[in-house]
Design a protein around this motif. Structure first.
Motif, short mmCIF file in Angstrom:
data_model
loop_
_atom_site.label_atom_id
_atom_site.label_comp_id
_atom_site.label_asym_id
_atom_site.label_seq_id
_atom_site.Cartn_x
_atom_site.Cartn_y
_atom_site.Cartn_z
N LEU A 272 0.82 -1.21 0.00
CA LEU A 272 0.00 0.00 0.00
C LEU A 272 0.86 1.26 0.00
CD1 LEU A 272 -2.73 -1.16 2.51
CD2 LEU A 272 -3.14 -0.44 0.16
N LEU A 273 2.04 1.18 0.60
CA LEU A 273 2.93 2.32 0.62
C LEU A 273 3.86 2.28 -0.59
CD1 LEU A 273 4.00 2.41 4.40
CD2 LEU A 273 2.30 3.85 3.26
N ASN A 274 4.24 3.47 -1.06
CA ASN A 274 5.20 3.56 -2.16
C ASN A 274 6.41 4.37 -1.69
OD1 ASN A 274 5.83 2.73 -4.75
ND2 ASN A 274 5.22 4.67 -5.67
N GLY A 275 6.87 4.03 -0.51
CA GLY A 275 7.96 4.75 0.15
C GLY A 275 7.73 4.75 1.64
N SER A 276 8.57 5.45 2.37
CA SER A 276 8.52 5.43 3.83
C SER A 276 7.59 6.51 4.38
CB SER A 276 9.92 5.65 4.40
OG SER A 276 10.79 4.58 4.03
N ILE A 277 7.03 6.22 5.55
CA ILE A 277 6.30 7.24 6.32
C ILE A 277 7.33 8.18 6.93
CG2 ILE A 277 4.75 7.64 8.26
CD1 ILE A 277 3.63 4.82 7.81
N THR A 278 7.19 9.48 6.68
CA THR A 278 8.19 10.43 7.14
C THR A 278 7.54 11.64 7.81
OG1 THR A 278 8.22 11.42 4.93
CG2 THR A 278 9.93 9.79 5.43
N PRO A 279 8.25 12.27 8.75
CA PRO A 279 7.71 13.46 9.41
C PRO A 279 7.58 14.63 8.46
CG PRO A 279 9.97 13.07 10.10
CD PRO A 279 9.56 11.88 9.31
N VAL A 427 -10.78 16.38 10.40
CA VAL A 427 -10.98 15.10 9.73
C VAL A 427 -10.96 13.97 10.76
CG1 VAL A 427 -10.04 13.48 8.04
CG2 VAL A 427 -10.02 15.94 7.57
N ARG A 428 -12.01 13.15 10.73
CA ARG A 428 -12.08 11.97 11.60
C ARG A 428 -11.40 10.77 10.94
NH1 ARG A 428 -13.92 16.42 14.06
NH2 ARG A 428 -15.62 16.06 15.54
N TRP A 429 -11.66 10.59 9.65
CA TRP A 429 -11.02 9.51 8.91
C TRP A 429 -10.92 9.90 7.43
CZ3 TRP A 429 -14.04 7.98 4.93
CH2 TRP A 429 -15.43 8.01 5.09
N ALA A 430 -10.00 9.24 6.74
CA ALA A 430 -9.83 9.50 5.31
C ALA A 430 -9.33 8.23 4.64
CB ALA A 430 -8.84 10.64 5.07
N THR A 431 -9.71 8.04 3.38
CA THR A 431 -9.25 6.89 2.61
C THR A 431 -8.67 7.34 1.28
OG1 THR A 431 -11.40 6.50 1.55
CG2 THR A 431 -10.99 5.37 3.64
N LEU A 432 -7.71 6.59 0.80
CA LEU A 432 -7.19 6.71 -0.57
C LEU A 432 -7.24 5.32 -1.18
CD1 LEU A 432 -4.05 9.05 -0.62
CD2 LEU A 432 -6.12 9.28 -1.99
N THR A 433 -7.98 5.18 -2.28
CA THR A 433 -8.16 3.86 -2.89
C THR A 433 -7.99 3.94 -4.40
OG1 THR A 433 -10.55 4.21 -3.06
CG2 THR A 433 -9.74 3.08 -1.08
N GLY A 439 -7.08 0.06 -0.96
CA GLY A 439 -6.27 1.20 -0.56
C GLY A 439 -6.05 1.26 0.94
N ILE A 440 -6.03 2.46 1.46
CA ILE A 440 -5.60 2.69 2.83
C ILE A 440 -6.59 3.63 3.52
CG2 ILE A 440 -4.19 4.78 2.47
CD1 ILE A 440 -1.97 3.35 4.09
N LYS A 441 -6.69 3.48 4.84
CA LYS A 441 -7.54 4.34 5.65
C LYS A 441 -6.75 4.83 6.86
CE LYS A 441 -11.98 4.46 8.15
NZ LYS A 441 -13.21 3.70 8.48
N VAL A 442 -6.91 6.11 7.18
CA VAL A 442 -6.36 6.63 8.43
C VAL A 442 -7.52 7.11 9.29
CG1 VAL A 442 -4.12 7.25 7.45
CG2 VAL A 442 -5.96 8.93 7.43
N SER A 443 -7.47 6.79 10.57
CA SER A 443 -8.52 7.17 11.52
C SER A 443 -7.86 7.86 12.70
CB SER A 443 -9.29 5.95 12.00
OG SER A 443 -9.83 5.21 10.92
N GLY A 444 -8.24 9.10 12.98
CA GLY A 444 -7.61 9.85 14.04
C GLY A 444 -8.13 9.50 15.42
N ARG A 445 -7.25 9.55 16.38
CA ARG A 445 -7.68 9.46 17.79
C ARG A 445 -8.08 10.83 18.31
NH1 ARG A 445 -6.69 4.59 20.22
NH2 ARG A 445 -5.27 3.15 19.16
N VAL A 522 -7.87 -0.94 3.23
CA VAL A 522 -9.23 -0.96 2.69
C VAL A 522 -9.25 -2.01 1.59
CG1 VAL A 522 -11.03 0.36 1.52
CG2 VAL A 522 -9.55 1.48 3.20
N ILE A 523 -10.07 -3.04 1.79
CA ILE A 523 -10.11 -4.16 0.86
C ILE A 523 -11.51 -4.25 0.27
CG2 ILE A 523 -9.80 -6.65 0.60
CD1 ILE A 523 -7.94 -6.54 3.05
#
Length: 525
Positions: A272-279, A427-433, A439-445, A522-523
């Motif tokens: 799902l990633l095309n590289g590293s998670i970076t700050p 934003v509570r959550w977001a998806t990229l598909t 694709g991928i989903k991020v959900s904030g705390r 996200v499947i």
């Protein structure tokens, strides 16, 4: 008729009782580039006093000329173009409107429209559907308009309706929308949105055109993260500099132990990633940032994330979870930065990011977040937060909470001089598909700032000089899209574009920051 007065000057005049003249700003709210921040605050003051009349936004239209570059690509030219670079010019300072030269609206125009609206709504008891409609027109009865309301639960419409009003100019009236009876303490978000539309068209405004809107927050959900369906911990393997975790659901997560980066997040062998998670601590400076000299004052953050030094990397377990903690120093800003990854049994990846000043001072931040690169096929963006157009901490009253979607291409607004664009707040959550739904989903705390673009700040940032940059100079990636997941971003400001920054409540001046979110696959069904 003051020109670009300070907010404090406006407050002072509004509070006076000895004035004999109305307060009319001959110019204010400089709309250059990605601007129009704190516009609601202006009118909170203006509407607090009868002698505060208003003002004239500078400017209405970007004053650019259409031309083409050496490759035949069209762009809007400004000062210094047409072979005049070596002559005195003011760069893009005539590009300061609410609309482009062809009258395409800037996103900031939506905020101006919302704040200026003459049909306004005030809360009475919105949880019971009760609110007030105010007619601030001079000569128009609201019988000429149609009204509608929507009740949203977690951004999805669960009820709606319409109503009509016979309300003379200068009058107000209580309205009760027949919303269904629900338990608003059930841990969900609830919002009530109200709209007004033209009933009949004329030579300027069409029928069914939205002229006013308001949204009331009825209840805020807990934003708790669902527990995993399995408690079987991921299998851990070490191979050289790679730490690999195989989770249930055929999810594999890989960490590079040399730099502490998560660089692979795969489902059934598909990464799902095309590289590293970076700050991510930097944004492409807006025109107001340039005027505030933020591109130089805050320059230490430009590469602070890139130049971080890993000082410790640990791997711990907490019952069925694996926890990876990477600790870094940020030499340019004298701060410590910690990234913690929690690998859940079902393949979800918890991310926690912490920044803390090591001394008494840390430079003001542009943004505090992380960037996730994905391959270009994942260009369908969907989010629950404020939208649908871009919005920022000091420019989001016109952007309502809801579930919105669009292509990544459409999240980029082509400011004539390229700069920060595309952000979404709360934003509570977001998806990229991709087009299959994978694709991928991020959900904030906690609420997040999120954007999905095919450019990075580097692609929009010329450095220490503007360098006559135009939209035709922006190279959109053919390989990646970037999901920016931030806790916060610096406000836009808009008092002027030659010194004043965002108001202090929209600056990132704390000595420490912390936030967290969950990444999940996200499947498609």
């Amino acid at each position: 008729c003051p020109m670009y007065p300070s907010i404090n000057s406006m407050k002072d005049y509004a509070s006076r009782t000895d004035v004999t003249r109305p307060y009319i700003m001959c110019e204010y709210a400089h709309a250059m580039g990605n601007s129009s921040g704190n516009f609601q605050e202006y009118f909170d003051i203006i509407r607090s006093s009868a002698h505060m009349q208003g003002g004239f936004i500078w400017d209405w239209v970007d004053q650019g000329l259409l031309t083409k570059d050496e490759n035949g690509e069209a762009y809007w030219a400004y000062g210094g173009d047409f072979g005049a670079y070596n002559y005195p010019h003011d760069e893009n300072f005539c590009i300061n409107g609410l609309v482009q030269p062809d009258r395409t609206p800037h996103p900031g125009l939506m905020e101006v429209k919302k704040v200026y609206q003459d049909i306004r709504f005030a809360a009475i008891d919105p949880q019971r559907g009760e609110f007030e409609v105010q007619n601030h027109f001079i000569a128009t009865n609201l019988s000429d308009y149609d009204f509608s309301w929507e009740l949203l639960r977690n951004g999805e419409k669960m009820a709606d309706g319409t109503f009509e009003l016979n309300l003379p100019p200068g009058q107000k009236k209580a309205v009760k929308a027949p919303i269904p009876s629900v338990d608003m303490n059930d841990g969900n978000d609830y919002h009530l949105s109200v709209y007004a539309y033209t009933r009949k068209g004329d030579e300027i405004i069409p029928a069914a055109h939205e002229v006013a809107r308001e949204q009331f927050s009825l209840a805020t959900g807990s934003m708790t993260i669902q527990k995993p369906a399995t408690t079987i911990p991921a299998t851990f393997n070490k191979d050289g500099n790679t730490w690999s975790f195989d989770c249930q659901g055929n999810v594999t997560i890989k960490v590079n132990s040399r730099n502490g980066e998560v660089y692979a997040y795969a489902v059934n062998g598909r990464n799902l990633l095309n590289g590293s998670i970076t700050p991510s601590f930097w944004r492409a400076p807006t025109d107001n940032d340039w005027g505030n000299n933020a591109h130089r004052r805050l320059n230490a953050w430009r590469y602070a994330g890139h130049n971080r030094k890993l000082t410790a990397l640990t791997h711990d377990t907490d019952k069925e979870r694996h926890i990876i903690t990477a600790t870094y120093t940020l030499p340019e800003v004298n701060a410590t930065y910690v990234l913690s990854y929690t690998i859940h049994p079902d393949g979800r990846l918890g991310v926690e990011s912490t920044l803390h000043a090591d001394g008494d001072h840390m430079p003001e931040l542009m943004r505090f977040g992380l960037r996730l690169p994905l391959d270009r096929s994942k260009d369908n963006f969907r989010w629950y937060g404020r939208g649908p157009w871009e919005n920022y901490s000091d420019r989001n009253t016109a952007s309502f909470m809801g579930i919105w979607e669009g292509k990544v291409d459409d999240q980029f607004y082509p400011y004539i001089r390229p700069q920060e664009t595309g952000n979404k707040t709360d934003v509570r959550w977001a998806t990229l598909t991709d087009d299959t739904g994978f694709g991928i989903k991020v959900s904030g705390r906690q609420p997040l700032n999120v954007s999905a673009l095919d450019v990075t700040p580097d692609d929009l940032d010329p450095g220490m000089k503007k360098s006559q940059m135009h939209t035709s100079d922006v190279h959109h990636s053919r390989h990646n899209v970037y999901l920016n997941v931030d806790l916060a971003q610096r406000g836009l400001g808009g008092d002027n574009s030659w010194g004043r920054g965002p108001h202090k409540e929209y600056l990132l001046n704390d000595k420490s920051y912390n936030y967290s979110f969950i990444i999940s696959p996200v499947i498609p069904d």
